[in-house]
Design an enzyme around this catalytic site. Structure first.
Site, PDB file in Angstrom:
ATOM      1  N   ASN A 278     -38.084 -82.839 -13.960  1.00  0.00           N
ATOM      2  CA  ASN A 278     -36.845 -82.320 -14.545  1.00  0.00           C
ATOM      3  C   ASN A 278     -36.936 -82.347 -16.063  1.00  0.00           C
ATOM      4  OD1 ASN A 278     -36.695 -85.182 -14.173  1.00  0.00           O
ATOM      5  ND2 ASN A 278     -34.476 -85.166 -14.269  1.00  0.00           N
TER       6      ASN A 278
ATOM      7  N   GLU B   4     -34.309 -81.932 -19.143  1.00  0.00           N
ATOM      8  CA  GLU B   4     -32.903 -81.810 -19.523  1.00  0.00           C
ATOM      9  C   GLU B   4     -32.766 -81.196 -20.911  1.00  0.00           C
ATOM     10  OE1 GLU B   4     -31.190 -85.716 -18.795  1.00  0.00           O
ATOM     11  OE2 GLU B   4     -31.320 -85.390 -16.613  1.00  0.00           O
TER      12      GLU B   4
ATOM     13  N   CYS C 197     -34.280 -78.514 -13.001  1.00  0.00           N
ATOM     14  CA  CYS C 197     -34.631 -79.504 -11.980  1.00  0.00           C
ATOM     15  C   CYS C 197     -36.145 -79.537 -11.787  1.00  0.00           C
ATOM     16  CB  CYS C 197     -33.984 -79.146 -10.648  1.00  0.00           C
ATOM     17  SG  CYS C 197     -32.228 -79.523 -10.546  1.00  0.00           S
TER      18      CYS C 197
ATOM     19  N   GLU D 124     -37.789 -79.411  -9.015  1.00  0.00           N
ATOM     20  CA  GLU D 124     -38.245 -78.418  -8.033  1.00  0.00           C
ATOM     21  C   GLU D 124     -38.450 -77.063  -8.710  1.00  0.00           C
ATOM     22  OE1 GLU D 124     -35.710 -80.484  -7.871  1.00  0.00           O
ATOM     23  OE2 GLU D 124     -35.187 -81.036  -5.811  1.00  0.00           O
TER      24      GLU D 124
ATOM     25  N   CYS E  61     -31.044 -80.560  -4.843  1.00  0.00           N
ATOM     26  CA  CYS E  61     -29.667 -80.081  -5.044  1.00  0.00           C
ATOM     27  C   CYS E  61     -29.502 -78.720  -4.361  1.00  0.00           C
ATOM     28  CB  CYS E  61     -29.351 -79.988  -6.543  1.00  0.00           C
ATOM     29  SG  CYS E  61     -30.137 -78.593  -7.367  1.00  0.00           S
TER      30      CYS E  61
ATOM     31  N   CYS F 184     -31.546 -75.873  -5.816  1.00  0.00           N
ATOM     32  CA  CYS F 184     -32.993 -75.989  -5.546  1.00  0.00           C
ATOM     33  C   CYS F 184     -33.315 -75.690  -4.081  1.00  0.00           C
ATOM     34  CB  CYS F 184     -33.510 -77.352  -5.972  1.00  0.00           C
ATOM     35  SG  CYS F 184     -33.659 -77.463  -7.772  1.00  0.00           S
TER      36      CYS F 184
HETATM   37  N1  THU Z   1     -32.412 -83.215 -10.466  1.00  0.00           N
HETATM   38  C1  THU Z   1     -33.588 -82.634 -10.060  1.00  0.00           C
HETATM   39  O1  THU Z   1     -34.549 -82.553 -10.838  1.00  0.00           O
HETATM   40  N2  THU Z   1     -33.673 -82.160  -8.801  1.00  0.00           N
HETATM   41  C2  THU Z   1     -32.658 -82.199  -7.896  1.00  0.00           C
HETATM   42  O2  THU Z   1     -32.760 -81.613  -6.833  1.00  0.00           O
HETATM   43  C3  THU Z   1     -31.464 -82.986  -8.187  1.00  0.00           C
HETATM   44  C4  THU Z   1     -31.263 -83.325  -9.609  1.00  0.00           C
HETATM   45  C5  THU Z   1     -32.303 -83.673 -11.845  1.00  0.00           C
HETATM   46  C6  THU Z   1     -31.427 -82.815 -12.700  1.00  0.00           C
HETATM   47  C7  THU Z   1     -31.019 -83.779 -13.784  1.00  0.00           C
HETATM   48  O3  THU Z   1     -32.009 -83.743 -14.808  1.00  0.00           O
HETATM   49  C8  THU Z   1     -31.056 -85.135 -13.109  1.00  0.00           C
HETATM   50  O4  THU Z   1     -31.765 -84.966 -11.896  1.00  0.00           O
HETATM   51  C9  THU Z   1     -29.690 -85.696 -12.799  1.00  0.00           C
HETATM   52  O5  THU Z   1     -28.925 -84.803 -12.076  1.00  0.00           O
END
Ligand code: THU
Length: 132
Positions: free
Chosen positions: A43, A45, A54, A56, A87, A90
């Protein structure tokens, strides 16, 4: 199987590369593509929160960049008491490149916690076939 262990290890290794200064929640993902290679992502940000990626999505980008478009299996790794399941967005991203029975391996820093499938996470999904 060895390939599954390698996939899980790649997802866990990708957690270390996460850029997650806001949530501090590191996620790694690793895709086994049809060419037998593993494509990882973490991920990423952003100070403008909704713009973050994310893990994925990052792994899918790496797979596509490598010229691949078929996910045979995907591992997702994240810490915490709850399972680090993909999520909603994703799940749909994975759907584009996977079959209903494609395994999704949910991991934490120690290894595999739960095995599921795309169909279980995204039933009655809308995909490329809907447009053909
Ligand atoms: N996150 C992912 O990388 N994949 C997911 O399927 C769920 C959430 C990340 C996004 C964000 O950077 C952190 O987790 C908190 O939500």
């Amino acid at each position: 199987m060895q390939q599954q262990k390698t996939l899980i290890a790649a997802a866990i290794a990708a957690m270390d590369k996460a850029y997650a200064p806001y949530s501090k929640f590191h996620v790694g993902a690793a895709i086994l593509a049809a060419d037998g290679k593993i494509h990882s992502g973490c991920n990423v940000e952003n100070a403008a929160y909704p713009v973050g990626n994310c893990a994925e999505a990052s792994a899918i980008s790496a797979m596509v960049l490598a010229g691949q478009s078929k996910i045979l299996a995907i591992a997702v790794a994240g810490a915490g008491d709850e399972l680090c399941t993909p999520c909603g967005g994703c799940r749909q991203r994975i759907r584009e490149f996977a079959e209903p029975e494609t395994p999704i391996l949910i991991c934490d820093t120690k290894g595999l916690r739960y095995t599921t499938t795309l169909a279980e996470l995204l039933p009655l999904s809308f995909g490329p076939d809907n447009l053909s």
